[in-house]
Design a protein around this motif. Structure first.
Motif, short mmCIF file in Angstrom:
data_model
loop_
_atom_site.label_atom_id
_atom_site.label_comp_id
_atom_site.label_asym_id
_atom_site.label_seq_id
_atom_site.Cartn_x
_atom_site.Cartn_y
_atom_site.Cartn_z
N ARG A 145 0.81 -1.04 0.13
CA ARG A 145 -0.09 -0.07 -0.03
C ARG A 145 1.00 1.33 -0.11
O ARG A 145 1.80 1.36 0.67
CB ARG A 145 -1.02 -0.06 1.15
CG ARG A 145 -1.57 1.11 1.37
CD ARG A 145 -3.17 1.13 1.05
NE ARG A 145 -3.58 2.43 0.90
CZ ARG A 145 -4.80 2.95 1.61
NH1 ARG A 145 -5.24 2.09 2.48
NH2 ARG A 145 -5.15 4.17 1.53
N GLU A 146 0.71 2.12 -0.85
CA GLU A 146 1.36 3.29 -1.08
C GLU A 146 0.57 4.70 -0.89
O GLU A 146 -0.58 4.44 -1.64
CB GLU A 146 2.27 3.40 -2.09
CG GLU A 146 3.23 4.89 -2.05
CD GLU A 146 4.23 4.90 -2.85
OE1 GLU A 146 4.18 4.34 -4.00
OE2 GLU A 146 5.14 5.75 -2.48
N LEU A 147 0.35 5.69 -0.03
CA LEU A 147 -0.30 6.91 0.16
C LEU A 147 0.46 7.81 -0.15
O LEU A 147 1.26 8.53 0.70
CB LEU A 147 -1.10 6.72 1.37
CG LEU A 147 -2.07 8.06 1.52
CD1 LEU A 147 -3.28 7.91 0.54
CD2 LEU A 147 -2.65 8.14 2.99
N PRO A 148 0.78 8.49 -1.44
CA PRO A 148 1.40 9.73 -1.34
C PRO A 148 0.64 10.78 -0.55
O PRO A 148 -0.45 10.89 -0.45
CB PRO A 148 1.08 10.18 -3.08
CG PRO A 148 0.95 8.79 -3.63
CD PRO A 148 -0.08 8.26 -2.59
N MET A 149 1.40 11.61 -0.06
CA MET A 149 0.72 12.53 0.95
C MET A 149 1.18 14.30 0.73
O MET A 149 2.01 14.66 1.61
CB MET A 149 1.44 12.26 2.59
CG MET A 149 0.84 11.12 2.82
SD MET A 149 -0.58 10.95 3.65
CE MET A 149 -0.22 11.34 5.70
N PRO A 150 0.92 14.60 -0.36
CA PRO A 150 1.06 16.17 -0.82
C PRO A 150 0.41 16.95 0.38
O PRO A 150 -0.63 16.41 0.81
CB PRO A 150 0.69 16.14 -2.08
CG PRO A 150 -0.52 15.23 -2.28
CD PRO A 150 0.10 13.91 -1.47
N ALA A 151 0.97 18.13 0.46
CA ALA A 151 0.42 18.91 1.39
C ALA A 151 -1.29 19.43 1.37
O ALA A 151 -1.75 19.51 2.34
CB ALA A 151 1.15 20.06 1.63
N ASP A 152 -1.61 19.11 0.09
CA ASP A 152 -2.82 19.89 -0.11
C ASP A 152 -3.91 18.35 0.10
O ASP A 152 -5.15 18.95 -0.05
CB ASP A 152 -2.99 20.30 -1.60
CG ASP A 152 -2.41 19.60 -2.69
OD1 ASP A 152 -1.97 18.34 -2.37
OD2 ASP A 152 -2.52 19.95 -3.87
N LEU A 153 -3.47 17.46 0.00
CA LEU A 153 -4.27 16.25 0.13
C LEU A 153 -5.27 16.36 1.42
O LEU A 153 -6.59 16.18 1.27
CB LEU A 153 -3.63 14.80 0.18
CG LEU A 153 -4.26 13.77 0.26
CD1 LEU A 153 -5.57 13.53 -1.09
CD2 LEU A 153 -3.57 12.24 0.24
N PHE A 154 -4.55 16.43 2.56
CA PHE A 154 -5.41 16.63 3.75
C PHE A 154 -5.39 17.99 4.37
O PHE A 154 -5.84 18.06 5.72
CB PHE A 154 -5.02 15.57 4.86
CG PHE A 154 -5.20 14.19 4.39
CD1 PHE A 154 -6.41 13.60 4.12
CD2 PHE A 154 -4.07 13.20 4.22
CE1 PHE A 154 -6.55 12.33 3.59
CE2 PHE A 154 -4.30 11.94 3.52
CZ PHE A 154 -5.66 11.66 3.31
N GLY A 155 -4.82 18.94 3.75
CA GLY A 155 -4.91 20.47 4.21
C GLY A 155 -3.82 20.86 5.02
O GLY A 155 -3.71 21.92 5.72
#
Ligand code: FAD
Length: 381
Positions: free
Chosen positions: A88-98
């Protein structure tokens, strides 16, 4: 009486206590933090701050400092222990969850939080020994024979909380026979090998290891493990207990070469017992309330213990403000009603160690949470 005329004592200057010092300080409350340690020492450990806690850290003014010092991973990466197959990979750019997802040295987070509390509010070398409360306030008694008074007390004194013992009753935390090895060491010891742009969790059959950089310059690497440990070792976790690096390497012998390279380069390590606790029946008594590990200690497997303590700090301040600092008992009950369903859910998933193991878990309820904006009214209805 206005909030500015109120005094609140916080017991414990860990992540949760400092965060509460900052959020209550922003309300204008007269806040004092009593910490038993004589000084903050630089504990060799990393810590992940997810977008949910970063939103709190943003409002107390420390996001920019943390962005400057921390490593910003590309993703949450989960891989098989031997083949390295991505489960499982979840990219986490800053705009994904604020808000951004950051990996940092614990000492850098402590420094940032300490910079956000009101000047002169921290009292070091103050170990709480007892508490008395009546209808007008609370008296704190310290081991050095001194005492202090406040309108209310926040027990942010960690998993072995004395404040919890005093208001809920003593019991033992759960130790399920697992320990964590950990180390922070210079990346240069890896001889030019890069561990990649993500925070990686390597899932074994009965053990795992999480590896990431802790500085923006990628100059230091951190890992933390969970391995079975025969009964009898450490039931009280200690940040200073040393581990045997040869035993650690042996425990991960068949793992992927990327893991073995990190453990092979690691000069020494610490180990500590992983403790947890069932959700408590209540978090407050009159003018005394609990926060962080004192009321919801959890395994580190979702990297949410400190995050939850930091979220608590924001919601607690909002609840006190909601009652204009006039009715602490009601404010503390509201705070528990808002927070406990979430922290109990995280405690349970964290205990099972199933988060992002390969399933399609919805991640938005966890990382999208905004402690400054979740409604208080629904919980009080
Ligand atoms: C291996 C591991 C990895 C982790 N990784 C993460 C992660 O990546 N992300 C994350 O969010 N969380 C993580 N956590 C969880 C996190 O470390 C804790 O949840 C967090 O530190 C709890 O903060 P706290 O302020 O409630 O308690 P603590 O940090 O334990 O602070 C309690 C403070 O109270 C003081 N104190 C205790 N008794 C007294 C007394 N009688 N009088 C005065 N002071 C007292 C202590 O000295 C201490 O400073 C991890 C935990 C572990 C074990």
């Amino acid at each position: 009486m206005s909030l500015k005329d109120r005094s609140i004592a916080i017991v414990g200057g860990g992540m949760g206590g400092l965060a509460a010092g900052a959020t209550l300080g922003q309300l204008g409350v007269n806040v004092t933090i009593y910490e038993q340690a004589g000084a903050f020492t630089r504990i060799g450990a990393g810590i992940q701050m997810m977008p949910n806690s970063m939103k709190v850290l943003r409002r107390i003014g420390v996001e920019d400092a943390l962005l400057r010092t921390s490593f910003q991973p590309y993703s949450h990466l989960n891989r098989e222990w031997d083949t390295g197959t991505v489960v499982r990979e979840l990219p986490m750019p800053a705009d994904l969850f604020g808000a951004p997802y950051l990996c940092m040295h614990r000492a850098d987070l402590t420094d940032a939080l300490a910079s956000a509390i009101p000047q002169g509010s921290l009292r070091l070398g103050k170990k709480l020994a007892g508490l008395d409360q009546d209808g007008r306030g609370v008296t704190l008694h310290f081991e050095d024979g001194t005492s202090a008074t406040a309108d209310a007390v926040v027990g942010a004194d960690g998993v072995h909380s004395l404040v919890r013992d005093l208001i809920v009753g003593p019991d033992e935390p759960l130790h399920k026979g697992r320990i964590a090895y950990r180390a922070v060491f210079p990346s240069s010891l890896l001889g030019g090998r890069d561990i990649g742009p993500s925070r990686t969790k390597w899932w074994g059959v009965d053990r795992h290891i999480v590896i990431y950089y802790v500085t923006a310059a990628k100059s230091e690497i951190y890992f933390v493990t969970s391995v079975p440990e025969p009964a009898g070792w450490l039931t009280k976790e200690s940040w200073s207990a040393k581990g045997d690096v040869e035993e650690l390497r042996a425990a991960y012998e068949g793992f992927h070469e990327d893991v073995r390279a990190v453990l092979g380069a690691c000069p020494d390590c610490h180990k500590w017992a992983i403790l947890e606790r069932e959700p408590l029946p209540r978090w407050s008594d009159g003018r005394i309330v609990l926060l962080g590990d004192a009321c919801h200690p959890m395994t580190p497997y979702m990297a949410q213990g400190a995050a939850c303590a930091i979220e608590d700090a924001a919601v607690l301040a909002r609840c006190i403000e909601h009652f204009d600092g006039d009715d602490f008992e009601a404010a503390f009950k509201l705070y528990e009603a808002v927070r406990k369903p979430r922290t109990s859910k995280i405690q349970a998933i964290s205990s099972a160690n199933t988060w992002m193991k390969g399933g399609d878990d919805d991640t938005s309820w966890l990382y999208g949470y905004d402690a400054w904006n979740i409604p208080l009214e629904a919980a009080s209805a």
